[in-house]
Design an enzyme around this catalytic site. Structure first.
Site, PDB file in Angstrom:
ATOM      1  N   HIS A  77       0.814  -1.221   0.000  1.00 52.77           N
ATOM      2  CA  HIS A  77       0.000   0.000   0.000  1.00 52.77           C
ATOM      3  C   HIS A  77       0.852   1.278   0.000  1.00 52.77           C
ATOM      4  O   HIS A  77       0.435   2.300  -0.527  1.00 52.77           O
ATOM      5  CB  HIS A  77      -0.994   0.005   1.176  1.00 52.77           C
ATOM      6  N   ASP A  78       2.052   1.198   0.573  1.00 51.87           N
ATOM      7  CA  ASP A  78       2.900   2.395   0.617  1.00 51.87           C
ATOM      8  C   ASP A  78       4.029   2.378  -0.407  1.00 51.87           C
ATOM      9  O   ASP A  78       4.986   3.134  -0.277  1.00 51.87           O
ATOM     10  CB  ASP A  78       3.492   2.550   2.028  1.00 51.87           C
ATOM     11  N   LYS A 126       5.839   5.407  -1.774  1.00 51.85           N
ATOM     12  CA  LYS A 126       6.834   6.182  -1.010  1.00 51.85           C
ATOM     13  C   LYS A 126       8.214   6.104  -1.665  1.00 51.85           C
ATOM     14  O   LYS A 126       9.094   6.901  -1.356  1.00 51.85           O
ATOM     15  CB  LYS A 126       6.885   5.696   0.436  1.00 51.85           C
ATOM     16  N   HIS A 177       1.952   9.898  -2.364  1.00 48.50           N
ATOM     17  CA  HIS A 177       2.414   8.502  -2.462  1.00 48.50           C
ATOM     18  C   HIS A 177       1.319   7.527  -2.920  1.00 48.50           C
ATOM     19  O   HIS A 177       1.631   6.578  -3.636  1.00 48.50           O
ATOM     20  CB  HIS A 177       3.132   8.034  -1.182  1.00 48.50           C
ATOM     21  N   HIS A 216      -6.098   4.239  -0.085  1.00 44.68           N
ATOM     22  CA  HIS A 216      -5.958   3.789   1.303  1.00 44.68           C
ATOM     23  C   HIS A 216      -5.905   4.929   2.316  1.00 44.68           C
ATOM     24  O   HIS A 216      -5.987   4.696   3.512  1.00 44.68           O
ATOM     25  CB  HIS A 216      -4.761   2.812   1.471  1.00 44.68           C
ATOM     26  N   HIS A 217      -5.779   6.192   1.835  1.00 44.18           N
ATOM     27  CA  HIS A 217      -5.836   7.327   2.773  1.00 44.18           C
ATOM     28  C   HIS A 217      -7.142   8.110   2.661  1.00 44.18           C
ATOM     29  O   HIS A 217      -7.249   9.212   3.212  1.00 44.18           O
ATOM     30  CB  HIS A 217      -4.643   8.260   2.554  1.00 44.18           C
ATOM     31  N   ASP A 241      -3.999  -0.044   8.660  1.00 47.19           N
ATOM     32  CA  ASP A 241      -2.902   0.919   8.608  1.00 47.19           C
ATOM     33  C   ASP A 241      -2.904   1.792   9.865  1.00 47.19           C
ATOM     34  O   ASP A 241      -1.881   1.948  10.536  1.00 47.19           O
ATOM     35  CB  ASP A 241      -3.097   1.791   7.349  1.00 47.19           C
TER      36      ASP A 241
HETATM   37 FE   FE2 Z   1       0.162   5.314   3.088  1.00 50.34          FE
END
Ligand code: FE2
Length: 372
Positions: free
Chosen positions: A235-236, A239, A264, A288-289, A317
């Protein structure tokens, strides 16, 4: 008279060919190996008008035939009849690469596990090898409960079918291999994010574990659970595209830096979209955010318009971000984290999924604390 015979023969052949064509279309329409093997068993039974069938494939050492799919046979029969290459009827089918039909297996000297065969009320059988590029990889066997003399055309039909089946098996095995490679690629990508962003060390793995638990509790399909599993790990991934100074900064981020960090999810989704096997994960990474009340980013999606998988990830998360130590702060106490989850349920997080997650945590807590 001869003409009638020929016509009947041709009609039967045409029937057989069209059935085979239908079957090969059907068994190659899925790539999941177990589904492929199950449908091979089903079609074999249908074609042979048999009520019992099993499919065995060679184990990785090439010594034993392992049952991989079966119908109409008891579990005890399948587990108590190990077959070694070259031994017994099925063992000979694989070593000789030729079909064997037996009118009554109970009276055949080659039969192994005679007691089990009798208990299972097995009489006739037809077993054909599955060959991949001439190399035997398994056998398909149909059984009858009364003695039966399989006709040559039946033997030919099942043999032809086995060669179709071997293509489907080969494809499914190749697909499984590709998936395995894909998984190691996913793991390498996850490791790459963690190497770059020390804050997320071990975090992706934890998010994946929590998200999978939620997905299972919600009774999602195995495919959906898989998508969520990989999305949890990745998911990240976006980054990777964020400057190290921003990721490593211990002081408060400036508004420009925060805006950059918040890109990201977009970077992550862009990476996913490039890769065929990762495409399903892209929306989960992208959103996801997002927050349940529409106050999240990148676009402010609201409620159920946020993909379910992304809503699940958001909870996993947030929970792991709070419950684990970070280089810049200690972990929050468990009770505090639970209170926080409840506090933001319905605003930041999907309240129904929060309820499910809290139930999972409660269950795990109960399992950890022995009752007095
Ligand atoms: Fe994230």
């Amino acid at each position: 008279m001869e003409n009638v015979k020929t016509r009947l023969f041709l009609e039967r052949k045409i029937d057989e060919i069209s059935v085979l064509f239908e079957i090969s279309q059907s068994i190659t329409s899925t790539l999941m190996i177990d589904e492929v093997l199950d449908s091979i068993v089903n079609f074999s039974m249908e074609m042979m008008h048999a009520l019992r069938c099993e499919l065995r494939l060679l184990d990785p050492t090439g010594t034993f035939l392992e049952v991989r799919a079966a119908r109409g046979l008891s579990k005890s029969f399948l587990t108590s009849t190990p077959i070694k290459v070259g031994e017994g009827i099925l063992g000979c089918v694989i070593s000789q690469k030729l079909p064997i039909s037996v009118v009554d297996a109970r009276k055949d000297p080659r039969t192994r596990h005679l007691g089990v065969v009798k208990r299972e009320r097995i009489a006739g059988l037809l077993s054909v090898p599955i060959l991949q590029r001439g190399i035997p990889v398994g056998v398909i066997t149909v059984y009858t409960s009364k003695p039966r003399d399989f006709a040559q055309n039946e033997i030919d039909l099942l043999t032809t079918f086995a060669s179709q089946a071997s293509i489907a098996i080969d494809n499914a095995q190749m697909y499984a291999k590709t998936k395995e490679q894909y998984l190691s690629m996913v793991m390498a990508l996850a490791a790459a994010i963690e190497a770059k962003d020390s804050y997320t060390h071990g975090h992706s793995q934890k998010v994946m574990e929590y998200a999978v638990k939620i997905a299972r509790r919600l009774d999602l399909s195995p495919e959906e659970v898989e998508t969520i599993r990989y999305a949890g790990l990745l998911h990240d991934i976006g980054k990777i595209g964020i400057k190290d100074v921003i990721l490593g900064k211990k002081e408060k981020l400036t508004s420009d830096e925060l805006a950059e960090l918040r890109r990201h999810p977009n970077y992550g989704a862009t990476i996913m979209e490039q890769v065929d096997l990762l495409r399903d994960i892209a929306p989960l990474t992208l959103y996801h955010h997002e927050k349940f009340d529409g106050s999240g980013y990148p676009i402010g999606l609201k409620g159920e318009s946020i993909p379910l998988g992304a809503r699940i990830l958001a909870i996993a998360d947030m929970f792991d971000s709070m419950i684990a130590d970070r280089p810049y702060r200690k972990a929050y106490p468990y009770d505090y984290v639970i209170r926080e989850l409840k506090r933001v349920s319905g605003t930041q997080l999907d309240p129904e999924i929060v309820t499910v997650f809290l139930a999972i945590l409660k269950g795990e807590e109960a399992a950890r604390i022995p009752s007095v």
